[in-house]
Enzyme design. Structure first.
Site, PDB file in Angstrom:
ATOM      1  N   CYS A  39      -7.446  -5.489   4.969  1.00 33.82           N
ATOM      2  CA  CYS A  39      -6.105  -4.987   5.688  1.00 33.82           C
ATOM      3  C   CYS A  39      -6.294  -5.061   7.058  1.00 33.82           C
ATOM      4  O   CYS A  39      -7.560  -5.404   7.572  1.00 33.82           O
ATOM      5  CB  CYS A  39      -6.214  -3.242   5.780  1.00 33.82           C
ATOM      6  SG  CYS A  39      -6.113  -2.603   4.188  1.00 33.82           S
TER       7      CYS A  39
ATOM      8  N   THR B 171      -6.891  -9.736  -4.423  1.00 36.84           N
ATOM      9  CA  THR B 171      -6.016 -10.782  -4.622  1.00 36.84           C
ATOM     10  C   THR B 171      -5.999 -12.230  -3.697  1.00 36.84           C
ATOM     11  O   THR B 171      -6.660 -11.997  -2.603  1.00 36.84           O
ATOM     12  CB  THR B 171      -4.490 -10.483  -4.759  1.00 36.84           C
ATOM     13  OG1 THR B 171      -4.482  -9.717  -3.289  1.00 36.84           O
ATOM     14  CG2 THR B 171      -4.295  -9.192  -5.905  1.00 36.84           C
TER      15      THR B 171
ATOM     16  N   GLY C 227      -7.395  -5.741 -14.059  1.00 36.14           N
ATOM     17  CA  GLY C 227      -6.236  -5.189 -13.040  1.00 36.14           C
ATOM     18  C   GLY C 227      -5.045  -5.467 -13.803  1.00 36.14           C
ATOM     19  O   GLY C 227      -4.312  -5.028 -14.921  1.00 36.14           O
TER      20      GLY C 227
ATOM     21  N   GLY D 256      -4.362 -12.273 -11.634  1.00 30.55           N
ATOM     22  CA  GLY D 256      -4.312 -12.411 -13.072  1.00 30.55           C
ATOM     23  C   GLY D 256      -4.884 -13.945 -13.279  1.00 30.55           C
ATOM     24  O   GLY D 256      -5.786 -14.278 -12.444  1.00 30.55           O
TER      25      GLY D 256
ATOM     26  N   LEU E  16       0.905  -1.260  -0.010  1.00 29.17           N
ATOM     27  CA  LEU E  16       0.088  -0.168  -0.014  1.00 29.17           C
ATOM     28  C   LEU E  16       0.829   1.536   0.037  1.00 29.17           C
ATOM     29  O   LEU E  16       0.564   2.215   0.787  1.00 29.17           O
ATOM     30  CB  LEU E  16      -1.062   0.079   1.207  1.00 29.17           C
ATOM     31  CG  LEU E  16      -2.398  -1.064   1.241  1.00 29.17           C
ATOM     32  CD1 LEU E  16      -3.102  -0.743   2.487  1.00 29.17           C
ATOM     33  CD2 LEU E  16      -2.994  -0.689  -0.274  1.00 29.17           C
TER      34      LEU E  16
HETATM   35  C1  LIG Z   1       0.458  -4.376  -8.338  1.00 31.11           C
HETATM   36  C2  LIG Z   1      -0.972  -4.490  -7.885  1.00 31.11           C
HETATM   37  C3  LIG Z   1      -1.298  -3.547  -7.026  1.00 31.11           C
HETATM   38  C4  LIG Z   1      -2.616  -3.523  -6.531  1.00 31.11           C
HETATM   39  N1  LIG Z   1      -2.883  -2.353  -5.520  1.00 31.11           N
HETATM   40  C5  LIG Z   1      -4.271  -2.470  -4.778  1.00 31.11           C
HETATM   41  C6  LIG Z   1      -4.764  -1.360  -3.943  1.00 31.11           C
HETATM   42  O1  LIG Z   1      -4.004  -0.475  -3.820  1.00 31.11           O
HETATM   43  N2  LIG Z   1      -6.113  -1.702  -3.595  1.00 31.11           N
HETATM   44  C7  LIG Z   1      -6.731  -2.561  -3.942  1.00 31.11           C
HETATM   45  O2  LIG Z   1      -8.150  -2.635  -3.333  1.00 31.11           O
HETATM   46  N3  LIG Z   1      -6.453  -3.446  -4.603  1.00 31.11           N
HETATM   47  C8  LIG Z   1      -5.219  -3.516  -5.563  1.00 31.11           C
HETATM   48  N4  LIG Z   1      -4.733  -4.517  -6.108  1.00 31.11           N
HETATM   49  C9  LIG Z   1      -5.908  -5.635  -6.514  1.00 31.11           C
HETATM   50  C10 LIG Z   1      -6.578  -5.410  -7.945  1.00 31.11           C
HETATM   51  O3  LIG Z   1      -7.109  -4.202  -8.225  1.00 31.11           O
HETATM   52  C11 LIG Z   1      -7.716  -6.435  -8.285  1.00 31.11           C
HETATM   53  O4  LIG Z   1      -8.359  -6.507  -7.449  1.00 31.11           O
HETATM   54  C12 LIG Z   1      -6.749  -7.777  -8.387  1.00 31.11           C
HETATM   55  O5  LIG Z   1      -5.269  -7.817  -8.724  1.00 31.11           O
HETATM   56  C13 LIG Z   1      -7.403  -8.742  -9.081  1.00 31.11           C
HETATM   57  O6  LIG Z   1      -7.673  -8.563 -10.396  1.00 31.11           O
HETATM   58  P1  LIG Z   1      -6.638  -8.896 -11.656  1.00 31.11           P
HETATM   59  O7  LIG Z   1      -6.245 -10.199 -11.593  1.00 31.11           O
HETATM   60  O8  LIG Z   1      -7.467  -8.333 -12.905  1.00 31.11           O
HETATM   61  O9  LIG Z   1      -5.637  -8.118 -11.228  1.00 31.11           O
HETATM   62  C14 LIG Z   1      -3.598  -4.591  -6.726  1.00 31.11           C
HETATM   63  C15 LIG Z   1      -3.241  -5.455  -7.691  1.00 31.11           C
HETATM   64  C16 LIG Z   1      -1.918  -5.447  -8.177  1.00 31.11           C
HETATM   65  C17 LIG Z   1      -1.641  -6.493  -9.213  1.00 31.11           C
END
Ligand SMILES: Cc1cc2nc3c(=O)[nH]c(=O)nc-3n(C[C@H](O)[C@H](O)[C@H](O)COP(=O)(O)O)c2cc1C
Length: 322
Positions: free
Chosen positions: A136, A199, A271, A223, A79
């Site tokens: 968190c 995640t 994402g 992913g 974060l």
């Molecule tokens: C590098 C990175 C940083 C992320 N930062 C945040 C964040 O600050 N707050 C949040 O709620 N989710 C955060 N996520 C989660 C993504 O918003 C998303 O919910 C999650 O990666 C699943 O979707 P995806 O597979 O399309 O990435 C982050 C994900 C990645 C990969």
């Protein structure tokens, strides 16, 4: 005379927030949108969800913070953000006049953190809605993750709802036994929509050096590797809540997005895929229109939750063991 068929409607409502397109950019994966504007027409996406912001500045975790894994990626950013004071003074004004909606994201380590940051961020005109990242640890209950406890989820959503009039999206964690129970608490606490999922916890080890590959030891997997987990989570949550769901986890193509709509999501968020191709979200919007037209639908909501799962009800579930 050949009649031109009406364009299928893709717009979606998340509480009072109306989005022209059902595609959101996941928090932490799209900056504030500005970085991508040379490559992408932001008017063709629904909303950008900003990186989560906390009460105090955070430097984030020691590196490495990102590790690629089969079909996905582990991250442990920690974060990293400048804290709400700096953010309000130096960052938020840049989000005005975006051609898509802008959704602020709030994180915290106590109820007071969430209430303080959410109230101040929501007060800004540049922000159209808030997402609450509840993955968190709560310092007051020995570091238990808010999103992993129905009680803590209820408390934090109610507390934030009390100070935020704008649409409120609560982002759920897959790292729980019963995501439906948590979803119910978030809805009862006043959420306008749910983001499903954040995640999935994971770890990777360098076998030569015999050390974890992430500086933080553990991290969050994202992913395509997590897509089936996310689709199931949306399906389970959609059966117990009436508010809209923003499905996410491993979406790379229109067919991936369609799985989420059919499982019960009203919108999707992208994402990790943005790191390889930031044009994916706009492409999905166009291809969704084609899909709906081909299948004779006038609007996206006609397919939401329409996966034909037969007569299976929750009582019929007998386990998934192989
Ligand atoms: C590098 C990175 C940083 C992320 N930062 C945040 C964040 O600050 N707050 C949040 O709620 N989710 C955060 N996520 C989660 C993504 O918003 C998303 O919910 C999650 O990666 C699943 O979707 P995806 O597979 O399309 O990435 C982050 C994900 C990645 C990969």
């Amino acid at each position: 005379m050949v009649m031109e068929r009406a364009k299928p409607r893709l717009s979606v409502r998340l509480g009072k927030l109306e989005l022209e397109y059902p595609t959101l950019m996941g928090s932490g994966c799209y900056g504030s949108g500005e970085e991508y504007s040379p490559f992408v027409d932001l008017a063709r996406i629904g909303a950008v969800v900003l990186k989560s912001v906390t009460r105090h500045p955070r430097l984030g975790n020691a590196g490495p913070r990102l590790v690629t894994t089969p079909g996905g990626m582990l991250n442990a950013i920690g974060l990293q953000n400048p804290g709400i004071d700096y953010y309000l003074e130096h960052e938020v004004h840049k989000f005005a006049d975006r051609p898509c909606a802008v959704i602020g994201s709030v994180a915290g380590f106590s109820l007071e953190d969430y209430v303080d940051v959410a109230g101040r961020l929501a007060a800004r005109d540049e922000v159209d809605a808030l997402e609450v990242n509840i993955s968190c640890p709560n310092v007051a209950s020995e570091g238990e993750t808010f999103a992993c406890s129905p009680q803590l989820t209820s408390q934090v959503v109610r507390a934030v709802r009390a100070v935020v009039k704008k649409p409120l999206i609560v982002k759920l964690s897959p790292n729980v036994t019963d995501i439906a129970a948590i979803a119910r608490e978030a809805e009862a606490g006043g959420a306008d929509a749910l983001a499903v999922i954040n995640t999935v916890r994971g770890m990777a080890i360098d076998v030569e050096r015999r050390v974890p590959r992430l500086g933080n030891v553990t991290g969050g997997l994202s992913g395509p590797a997590i897509r089936p987990i996310a689709v199931l989570a949306v399906y389970e949550v959609a059966r117990v809540v009436r508010i809209p769901i923003v499905g996410q986890g491993g979406i790379e193509t229109t067919r991936d997005a369609l799985e989420f709509f059919l499982a019960g999501a009203s919108a999707v968020s992208i994402g990790t895929a943005n790191f390889t191709d930031p044009r994916i979200p706009a492409r999905i919007a166009g291809e969704l229109e084609e899909y709906l037209r081909e299948h004779n639908h006038g609007s996206l909501d006609e397919i939401v939750g329409k996966a034909n799962v037969g007569l299976r009800s929750p009582d019929e579930y007998e386990g998934d063991a192989g």
